[in-house]
Design a protein around this motif. Structure first.
Motif, PDB file in Angstrom:
ATOM      1  N   ALA A 399      28.407  93.829  54.243  1.00 33.75           N
ATOM      2  CA  ALA A 399      27.910  92.858  53.268  1.00 33.75           C
ATOM      3  C   ALA A 399      26.389  92.916  53.278  1.00 33.75           C
ATOM      4  CB  ALA A 399      28.398  91.457  53.604  1.00 33.75           C
ATOM      5  N   ALA A 400      25.817  93.424  52.200  1.00 34.66           N
ATOM      6  CA  ALA A 400      24.365  93.551  52.070  1.00 34.66           C
ATOM      7  C   ALA A 400      23.875  92.447  51.145  1.00 34.66           C
ATOM      8  CB  ALA A 400      24.001  94.926  51.520  1.00 34.66           C
ATOM      9  N   LEU A 401      23.095  91.522  51.679  1.00 30.51           N
ATOM     10  CA  LEU A 401      22.687  90.318  50.966  1.00 30.51           C
ATOM     11  C   LEU A 401      21.224  90.449  50.565  1.00 30.51           C
ATOM     12  CD1 LEU A 401      24.276  87.927  53.620  1.00 30.51           C
ATOM     13  CD2 LEU A 401      25.418  89.124  51.720  1.00 30.51           C
ATOM     14  N   ALA A 402      20.964  90.493  49.265  1.00 30.14           N
ATOM     15  CA  ALA A 402      19.618  90.748  48.743  1.00 30.14           C
ATOM     16  C   ALA A 402      18.975  91.927  49.464  1.00 30.14           C
ATOM     17  CB  ALA A 402      18.739  89.507  48.865  1.00 30.14           C
ATOM     18  N   PRO A 403      19.683  93.053  49.565  1.00 31.25           N
ATOM     19  CA  PRO A 403      19.141  94.171  50.344  1.00 31.25           C
ATOM     20  C   PRO A 403      17.982  94.859  49.625  1.00 31.25           C
ATOM     21  CG  PRO A 403      21.111  94.882  49.179  1.00 31.25           C
ATOM     22  CD  PRO A 403      20.980  93.392  48.937  1.00 31.25           C
ATOM     23  N   VAL A 503      33.536 102.640  53.881  1.00 28.35           N
ATOM     24  CA  VAL A 503      34.049 101.268  53.976  1.00 28.35           C
ATOM     25  C   VAL A 503      33.660 100.499  52.723  1.00 28.35           C
ATOM     26  CG1 VAL A 503      33.960 101.248  56.499  1.00 28.35           C
ATOM     27  CG2 VAL A 503      31.971 100.477  55.183  1.00 28.35           C
ATOM     28  N   PRO A 504      34.360  99.402  52.428  1.00 24.17           N
ATOM     29  CA  PRO A 504      34.003  98.577  51.261  1.00 24.17           C
ATOM     30  C   PRO A 504      32.626  97.932  51.429  1.00 24.17           C
ATOM     31  CG  PRO A 504      36.229  98.075  52.025  1.00 24.17           C
ATOM     32  CD  PRO A 504      35.593  98.921  53.081  1.00 24.17           C
ATOM     33  N   LEU A 505      31.936  97.778  50.303  1.00 20.17           N
ATOM     34  CA  LEU A 505      30.612  97.163  50.291  1.00 20.17           C
ATOM     35  C   LEU A 505      30.622  95.926  49.410  1.00 20.17           C
ATOM     36  CD1 LEU A 505      28.327 100.292  49.638  1.00 20.17           C
ATOM     37  CD2 LEU A 505      29.099  99.403  51.846  1.00 20.17           C
ATOM     38  N   LEU A 506      29.968  94.876  49.898  1.00 26.09           N
ATOM     39  CA  LEU A 506      29.667  93.709  49.078  1.00 26.09           C
ATOM     40  C   LEU A 506      28.151  93.613  48.978  1.00 26.09           C
ATOM     41  CD1 LEU A 506      30.305  91.025  47.610  1.00 26.09           C
ATOM     42  CD2 LEU A 506      30.216  89.911  49.862  1.00 26.09           C
ATOM     43  N   VAL A 507      27.631  93.629  47.761  1.00 28.89           N
ATOM     44  CA  VAL A 507      26.195  93.461  47.534  1.00 28.89           C
ATOM     45  C   VAL A 507      26.005  92.131  46.823  1.00 28.89           C
ATOM     46  CG1 VAL A 507      24.125  94.381  46.431  1.00 28.89           C
ATOM     47  CG2 VAL A 507      25.827  95.946  47.392  1.00 28.89           C
ATOM     48  N   ALA A 508      25.280  91.210  47.454  1.00 24.74           N
ATOM     49  CA  ALA A 508      25.033  89.884  46.877  1.00 24.74           C
ATOM     50  C   ALA A 508      23.566  89.768  46.509  1.00 24.74           C
ATOM     51  CB  ALA A 508      25.421  88.791  47.866  1.00 24.74           C
ATOM     52  N   GLN A 509      23.289  89.117  45.388  1.00 28.67           N
ATOM     53  CA  GLN A 509      21.930  89.057  44.873  1.00 28.67           C
ATOM     54  C   GLN A 509      21.657  87.700  44.245  1.00 28.67           C
ATOM     55  OE1 GLN A 509      19.380  91.189  45.020  1.00 28.67           O
ATOM     56  NE2 GLN A 509      18.062  89.890  43.763  1.00 28.67           N
ATOM     57  N   GLY A 510      20.483  87.127  44.557  1.00 27.96           N
ATOM     58  CA  GLY A 510      20.056  85.902  43.898  1.00 27.96           C
ATOM     59  C   GLY A 510      19.498  86.201  42.523  1.00 27.96           C
ATOM     60  N   GLY A 511      19.877  85.401  41.544  1.00 27.66           N
ATOM     61  CA  GLY A 511      19.482  85.673  40.170  1.00 27.66           C
ATOM     62  C   GLY A 511      18.009  85.481  39.893  1.00 27.66           C
ATOM     63  N   ARG A 517      14.396  92.408  43.345  1.00 27.69           N
ATOM     64  CA  ARG A 517      14.715  92.099  41.952  1.00 27.69           C
ATOM     65  C   ARG A 517      16.161  92.448  41.596  1.00 27.69           C
ATOM     66  NH1 ARG A 517       9.791  90.697  39.318  1.00 27.69           N
ATOM     67  NH2 ARG A 517       8.290  90.446  41.016  1.00 27.69           N
ATOM     68  N   THR A 518      16.693  91.678  40.666  1.00 26.30           N
ATOM     69  CA  THR A 518      18.069  91.884  40.221  1.00 26.30           C
ATOM     70  C   THR A 518      18.253  93.253  39.580  1.00 26.30           C
ATOM     71  OG1 THR A 518      18.293  89.506  39.841  1.00 26.30           O
ATOM     72  CG2 THR A 518      19.909  90.928  38.786  1.00 26.30           C
ATOM     73  N   ASP A 519      17.269  93.696  38.787  1.00 28.24           N
ATOM     74  CA  ASP A 519      17.427  94.987  38.113  1.00 28.24           C
ATOM     75  C   ASP A 519      17.486  96.140  39.110  1.00 28.24           C
ATOM     76  OD1 ASP A 519      14.783  94.602  38.815  1.00 28.24           O
ATOM     77  OD2 ASP A 519      13.961  95.588  37.048  1.00 28.24           O
ATOM     78  N   MET A 520      16.760  96.024  40.227  1.00 26.47           N
ATOM     79  CA  MET A 520      16.834  97.053  41.260  1.00 26.47           C
ATOM     80  C   MET A 520      18.248  97.125  41.826  1.00 26.47           C
ATOM     81  SD  MET A 520      14.746  97.322  44.888  1.00 26.47           S
ATOM     82  CE  MET A 520      15.601  95.947  45.647  1.00 26.47           C
ATOM     83  N   GLN A 521      18.838  95.958  42.079  1.00 27.17           N
ATOM     84  CA  GLN A 521      20.185  95.923  42.644  1.00 27.17           C
ATOM     85  C   GLN A 521      21.208  96.488  41.667  1.00 27.17           C
ATOM     86  OE1 GLN A 521      20.055  95.809  45.826  1.00 27.17           O
ATOM     87  NE2 GLN A 521      19.536  93.645  45.999  1.00 27.17           N
ATOM     88  N   GLY A 542      20.253  81.331  39.671  1.00 32.03           N
ATOM     89  CA  GLY A 542      19.459  80.192  40.113  1.00 32.03           C
ATOM     90  C   GLY A 542      19.051  80.215  41.568  1.00 32.03           C
ATOM     91  N   LEU A 543      19.434  81.255  42.310  1.00 33.25           N
ATOM     92  CA  LEU A 543      19.108  81.319  43.733  1.00 33.25           C
ATOM     93  C   LEU A 543      18.035  82.373  43.990  1.00 33.25           C
ATOM     94  CD1 LEU A 543      22.607  81.016  45.453  1.00 33.25           C
ATOM     95  CD2 LEU A 543      20.929  79.223  44.976  1.00 33.25           C
ATOM     96  N   GLY A 544      17.110  82.017  44.891  1.00 31.25           N
ATOM     97  CA  GLY A 544      16.043  82.928  45.270  1.00 31.25           C
ATOM     98  C   GLY A 544      16.411  83.755  46.487  1.00 31.25           C
ATOM     99  N   HIS A 545      15.394  84.363  47.090  1.00 33.85           N
ATOM    100  CA  HIS A 545      15.622  85.355  48.133  1.00 33.85           C
ATOM    101  C   HIS A 545      16.279  84.762  49.376  1.00 33.85           C
ATOM    102  CE1 HIS A 545      15.034  89.278  49.863  1.00 33.85           C
ATOM    103  NE2 HIS A 545      14.365  88.789  50.888  1.00 33.85           N
ATOM    104  N   VAL A 546      15.754  83.645  49.870  1.00 30.61           N
ATOM    105  CA  VAL A 546      16.316  83.029  51.074  1.00 30.61           C
ATOM    106  C   VAL A 546      17.403  82.026  50.726  1.00 30.61           C
ATOM    107  CG1 VAL A 546      15.782  81.631  53.111  1.00 30.61           C
ATOM    108  CG2 VAL A 546      14.186  83.412  52.375  1.00 30.61           C
ATOM    109  N   ALA A 547      17.250  81.316  49.613  1.00 33.61           N
ATOM    110  CA  ALA A 547      18.261  80.325  49.218  1.00 33.61           C
ATOM    111  C   ALA A 547      19.641  80.956  49.069  1.00 33.61           C
ATOM    112  CB  ALA A 547      17.848  79.659  47.908  1.00 33.61           C
ATOM    113  N   LEU A 548      19.677  82.248  48.800  1.00 36.50           N
ATOM    114  CA  LEU A 548      20.956  82.945  48.654  1.00 36.50           C
ATOM    115  C   LEU A 548      21.812  82.832  49.902  1.00 36.50           C
ATOM    116  CD1 LEU A 548      22.728  85.044  47.022  1.00 36.50           C
ATOM    117  CD2 LEU A 548      21.482  86.808  48.305  1.00 36.50           C
ATOM    118  N   VAL A 549      21.186  82.818  51.091  1.00 37.27           N
ATOM    119  CA  VAL A 549      21.945  82.961  52.336  1.00 37.27           C
ATOM    120  C   VAL A 549      22.009  81.681  53.159  1.00 37.27           C
ATOM    121  CG1 VAL A 549      21.600  85.440  52.528  1.00 37.27           C
ATOM    122  CG2 VAL A 549      19.867  83.893  53.465  1.00 37.27           C
TER     123      VAL A 549
END
Length: 578
Positions: A399-403, A503-511, A517-521, A542-549
């Motif tokens: 699980a990669a969160l705002a990677p 293995v399966p990947l989950l990529v989570a991103q704050g909008g 940036r979202t476009d990079m993801q 509506g979530l920023g870089h740290v608020a996401l996690v």
């Protein structure tokens, strides 16, 4: 009319410029000073050049005078050498100025106090207040040399503007009003007292920030006897910053680092006190904390949160074991290869191997990797480098969160990112450490190197980062040059974790993430989808870089469910993949 001068102008009038020329010079000075004011690093270069040029000119004048006065030969040579050195090596000139200017301020403060001895009590009190203010300000300036360098640049720009305005006033034939003696008698003591109050406040803040600096205890020192094999436990002690119902260990263990060379890393392990049988593992790759050795989450106050991990209670409640690496060069001897995937990812998996050697802790052969920001990229690299080497750990998902999935993309937008110069300092420092063909100073202007030293030397989660924030706000990206170009750009491109993955990947991103940036993801996930990876991108508006996690982010329950499903061997709901 000529009197005793026989009609010849005096020396002063001979050097007086015509009013029109003075007006032009005044306008130029105001324009240049105004342009330099928001660019203190460039202003610092101008200050260094002007001071160096003045020394060279003075040296030449003394050299001419030395023909008839031999005693002037030595000062002439000194002025020429110092001035020439300042022009040739502006970086060192800035470092000297950052020491000499505060010492001069301290000296002026002492002189002000001594000079007023024997005067009237009000005058003496005013002088003492002003002198003490100067001494305190000089001491603060010595403590924070990068901020002092920025201040010298700003002051140089201000003086240029003021000088230009004075020339314009003189060219216009205006006479500025002079304050009367009564005004001066009131203004002098008031100004001295205000200066002292400000100086005391700044000195107090400096002391508080200095006391908050983390130190590296002996636990992190390299022992004499270190196992050759990666993933071996070297040292362990209790770790107390854990949630209720949990116990923790701080660990030191072997791994590999830059160039695949043997290295040590540190980290923490947190497990439920009440546990039966082997427990699944969540291994955490922390977000950016800095590149200095003191920035290891395991030695910082509230260390897990310093690395953007806020879910220790949730992990323990699930009955899972948390393993969190500090990475190579944080805590242990450096350097730290910031955002260099192959040099940081091994420590995340080797921490799990080392945790298996803890007495009384039974770990299952099921591991999910979580990571945020810098750690999100590291987590992805564990999947790119790890499978095959990490089969015994049973990695079943990442699980990669705002990677930082494309470090080159991130670097390209640092000039429009708040605090971007802090992360730029981390990048150029980390890549200089990791690659022989990347030289930090090729990407930092000479007069900005002291500033970058300061930015790279402080940790994001510690109080001293306030100084970096001020410096970053004042300088923006002006200390840097060509960060996204040349060999560095090629090395950044090499550190994009484009797979393949087993293995399966989950990529989570704050909008509304302004750093990653979202476009990079979206571009990153699209590339993985095109090559058939089992990957899912979830964007949380509506979530920023740290608020996401952190709570109450909707990612938290989603992440827990996704991880539990991986441990249970359930199929994924990936939007693309096999």
């Amino acid at each position: 009319m000529g009197g005793e001068h026989g009609g010849r102008p005096t020396t002063a009038s001979a050097w007086r410029l015509p009013l029109g020329v003075r007006a032009v010079l005044g306008v130029v000075a105001v324009l240049i000073g105004g342009w330099l004011l928001p660019r203190p690093v460039a202003a610092l270069a101008v200050v260094v050049w002007l001071l160096s040029a003045a020394l060279v000119v003075q040296g030449l004048r003394l050299l001419l005078a030395a023909r008839s006065h031999a005693a002037l030969a030595a000062p002439s040579a000194a002025a020429l050498v110092v001035g020439g050195a300042g022009m040739a090596w502006p970086e060192h000139a800035v470092r000297v100025l950052a020491v000499v200017v505060p010492l001069a301020v301290i000296g002026a403060g002492i002189a002000a106090i001594v000079r007023r001895r024997g005067t009237t009590r009000p005058v003496r009190a005013s002088a003492v207040a002003a002198g003490l203010a100067a001494i305190l300000l000089g001491g603060v300036a010595l403590r924070w040399p990068d901020l002092t360098a920025v201040g010298i640049g700003v002051l140089g720009a201000i003086l240029l503007v003021v000088g230009g305005v004075r020339e314009l006033v003189a060219a216009a034939g205006l006479v500025p009003p002079r304050p009367g003696r009564r005004v001066l008698r009131v203004a002098a003591p008031v100004g001295a007292v205000v200066s002292l109050v400000v100086a005391v406040a700044l000195a107090g803040a400096s002391v508080v920030l200095h006391r908050g600096e983390p130190t590296v205890p002996s636990f992190y020192a390299t022992p004499d006897d270190v196992p050759d094999e990666a993933g071996r436990l070297v040292r362990v002690e209790p770790y107390l910053d854990v949630p209720a119902g949990a116990e923790g260990w701080r660990i030191l263990y072997t791994t590999t680092g830059i160039g695949g060379r043997p290295a040590l890393s540190s980290g923490v392990v947190v497990a439920p006190i009440e546990r039966q049988g082997a427990r699944p593992v969540v291994t955490w790759a922390h977000g950016s904390t800095g590149v200095d050795r003191t920035c290891a989450p395991s030695l910082l106050d509230e260390g897990l949160e310093a690395g953007a991990f806020f879910l220790d209670e949730e992990v323990v409640d699930q009955g899972w074991v948390l393993v969190a690496s500090d990475y190579v060069g944080l805590g242990t001897e450096g350097p730290h290869p910031y955002l260099v995937g192959g040099a940081t990812a091994p420590a995340v998996l080797d921490a799990v191997r080392a945790a298996r050697e803890l007495d009384g802790l039974d770990l299952a052969d099921e591991t999910v990797v979580w990571g945020h920001s810098q750690g999100g990229a590291v987590a992805l690299w564990t999947g790119q480098d790890g499978p095959g080497d990490a089969d015994e750990l049973g990695v079943v998902g990442i699980a990669a969160l705002a990677p930082v999935s494309d470090v080159g993309d991130m670097v390209d937008v640092l000039d429009v990112t708040s605090g971007g110069s802090i992360f730029a300092a981390y990048v150029v420092t980390g890549y200089d450490a990791a690659y022989d063909d990347v030289v930090r100073d090729d990407h930092v202007v000479p007069t900005g190197r002291l500033v970058v030293d300061g930015l790279a030397g402080r940790c994001l989660a510690e109080p001293q980062i306030a100084v970096s924030a001020i410096t970053s706000l004042a300088t923006e990206m002006t200390p840097f040059t060509g960060v996204g170009e040349g060999t560095l750009a090629a090395r950044l491109a090499e550190n994009v974790p484009d797979g393949p993955y087993d293995v399966p990947l989950l990529v989570a991103q704050g909008g509304v993430d302004l750093l990653v940036r979202t476009d990079m993801q979206e571009r990153f996930v699209a590339r993985l989808c095109a090559q058939g990876e089992d990957v899912e991108l979830r964007t949380y508006e509506g979530l920023g870089h740290v608020a996401l996690v952190e709570e109450p982010s909707p990612l938290v329950p989603d992440l827990l469910r996704w991880t539990a499903a991986r441990f249970e061997g359930e199929p994924t709901d990936a939007a693309c993949g096999p």
